[in-house]
Design a protein around this motif. Sequence first.
Motif, short mmCIF file in Angstrom:
data_model
loop_
_atom_site.label_atom_id
_atom_site.label_comp_id
_atom_site.label_asym_id
_atom_site.label_seq_id
_atom_site.Cartn_x
_atom_site.Cartn_y
_atom_site.Cartn_z
N ARG A 157 137.66 51.46 22.13
CA ARG A 157 138.32 52.77 22.07
C ARG A 157 137.47 53.87 22.69
NH1 ARG A 157 139.31 55.12 17.30
NH2 ARG A 157 137.56 54.14 16.22
N PHE A 158 136.16 53.78 22.51
CA PHE A 158 135.25 54.81 23.01
C PHE A 158 134.46 54.27 24.20
CE2 PHE A 158 134.50 57.29 18.77
CZ PHE A 158 135.87 57.40 18.61
N THR A 159 134.13 55.16 25.13
CA THR A 159 133.31 54.80 26.28
C THR A 159 132.22 55.85 26.48
OG1 THR A 159 135.19 53.74 27.38
CG2 THR A 159 133.28 54.28 28.73
N ILE A 160 130.98 55.39 26.51
CA ILE A 160 129.85 56.28 26.75
C ILE A 160 129.44 56.18 28.20
CG2 ILE A 160 128.10 54.56 26.13
CD1 ILE A 160 126.49 56.84 24.82
N SER A 161 129.05 57.31 28.77
CA SER A 161 128.62 57.32 30.17
C SER A 161 127.60 58.44 30.39
CB SER A 161 129.81 57.49 31.11
OG SER A 161 130.46 58.72 30.89
N ARG A 162 126.90 58.35 31.51
CA ARG A 162 125.91 59.39 31.86
C ARG A 162 126.07 59.76 33.32
NH1 ARG A 162 120.03 57.50 29.58
NH2 ARG A 162 119.31 59.32 30.77
N ASP A 163 125.91 61.03 33.61
CA ASP A 163 125.83 61.52 34.98
C ASP A 163 124.42 62.09 35.12
OD1 ASP A 163 125.88 62.93 37.38
OD2 ASP A 163 127.97 63.50 37.14
N ASN A 164 123.51 61.28 35.65
CA ASN A 164 122.12 61.71 35.72
C ASN A 164 121.92 62.89 36.65
OD1 ASN A 164 121.15 59.80 33.87
ND2 ASN A 164 121.03 58.23 35.44
N ALA A 165 122.78 63.02 37.65
CA ALA A 165 122.67 64.15 38.57
C ALA A 165 122.98 65.47 37.86
CB ALA A 165 123.61 63.95 39.75
N LYS A 166 123.84 65.40 36.85
CA LYS A 166 124.22 66.59 36.10
C LYS A 166 123.49 66.68 34.76
CE LYS A 166 128.88 66.97 38.04
NZ LYS A 166 130.33 67.02 37.73
N ASN A 167 122.62 65.69 34.49
CA ASN A 167 121.90 65.66 33.21
C ASN A 167 122.85 65.76 32.02
OD1 ASN A 167 119.42 65.64 34.65
ND2 ASN A 167 119.51 67.86 34.82
N THR A 168 123.94 65.05 32.12
CA THR A 168 124.99 65.14 31.10
C THR A 168 125.45 63.75 30.69
OG1 THR A 168 125.74 67.26 31.98
CG2 THR A 168 127.26 66.09 30.54
N MET A 169 125.67 63.61 29.39
CA MET A 169 126.21 62.38 28.83
C MET A 169 127.60 62.67 28.29
SD MET A 169 124.72 60.15 25.62
CE MET A 169 124.75 61.57 24.54
N TYR A 170 128.47 61.68 28.31
CA TYR A 170 129.84 61.86 27.87
C TYR A 170 130.21 60.78 26.84
CZ TYR A 170 129.94 64.52 32.21
OH TYR A 170 129.65 65.42 33.22
N LEU A 171 131.20 61.11 26.05
CA LEU A 171 131.81 60.13 25.16
C LEU A 171 133.32 60.31 25.26
CD1 LEU A 171 131.21 57.88 23.07
CD2 LEU A 171 131.56 59.61 21.30
N GLN A 172 133.96 59.38 25.94
CA GLN A 172 135.42 59.38 26.03
C GLN A 172 135.97 58.65 24.82
OE1 GLN A 172 137.53 60.83 28.38
NE2 GLN A 172 139.14 60.20 26.94
N MET A 173 136.77 59.35 24.04
CA MET A 173 137.30 58.79 22.80
C MET A 173 138.81 58.69 22.91
SD MET A 173 134.95 60.81 20.00
CE MET A 173 135.72 62.39 20.32
N ASN A 174 139.32 57.47 22.88
CA ASN A 174 140.75 57.22 22.96
C ASN A 174 141.24 56.59 21.67
OD1 ASN A 174 140.72 58.12 25.67
ND2 ASN A 174 140.28 56.05 26.42
N SER A 175 142.54 56.60 21.48
CA SER A 175 143.16 55.99 20.29
C SER A 175 142.44 56.45 19.02
CB SER A 175 143.11 54.46 20.40
OG SER A 175 143.76 54.01 21.56
#
Length: 113
Positions: A66-84
């Motif tokens: 349901r959840f997906t973690i990712s990083r954009d090292n160029a933007k120094n940002t981490m994300y958590l996509q939360m579905n369902s």
Amino acid sequence: QVQLVESGGGLVQAGGSLRLSCAASGSIFSINTMGWYRQAPGKQRELVAAITNGGRTNYADSVKGRFTISRDNAKNTMYLQMNSLKPEDTAVYYCIALPNGSWGQGTQVTVSS
């Protein structure tokens, strides 16, 4: 020192989606692993997901698929996509940078049934 700022929390109905962001600044070169934790009222803080510099991920069983973690090292940002999303996902979500042990201030996620 690493500073972390979370954003993207809010109120959503069950079955909906949210994307959390965690922006890092400061001594970002020292960061290896970043992760998301959450803490619901009356409960201990628990690991939700983590991601290494190399992109290796791990998830709590309760959010796998349901959840997906990712990083954009160029933007120094981490994300958590939360579905369902489910009502039991309601919590304050925090990001962490390791090995520094820096925490963000948290962002509230509320899922209504």
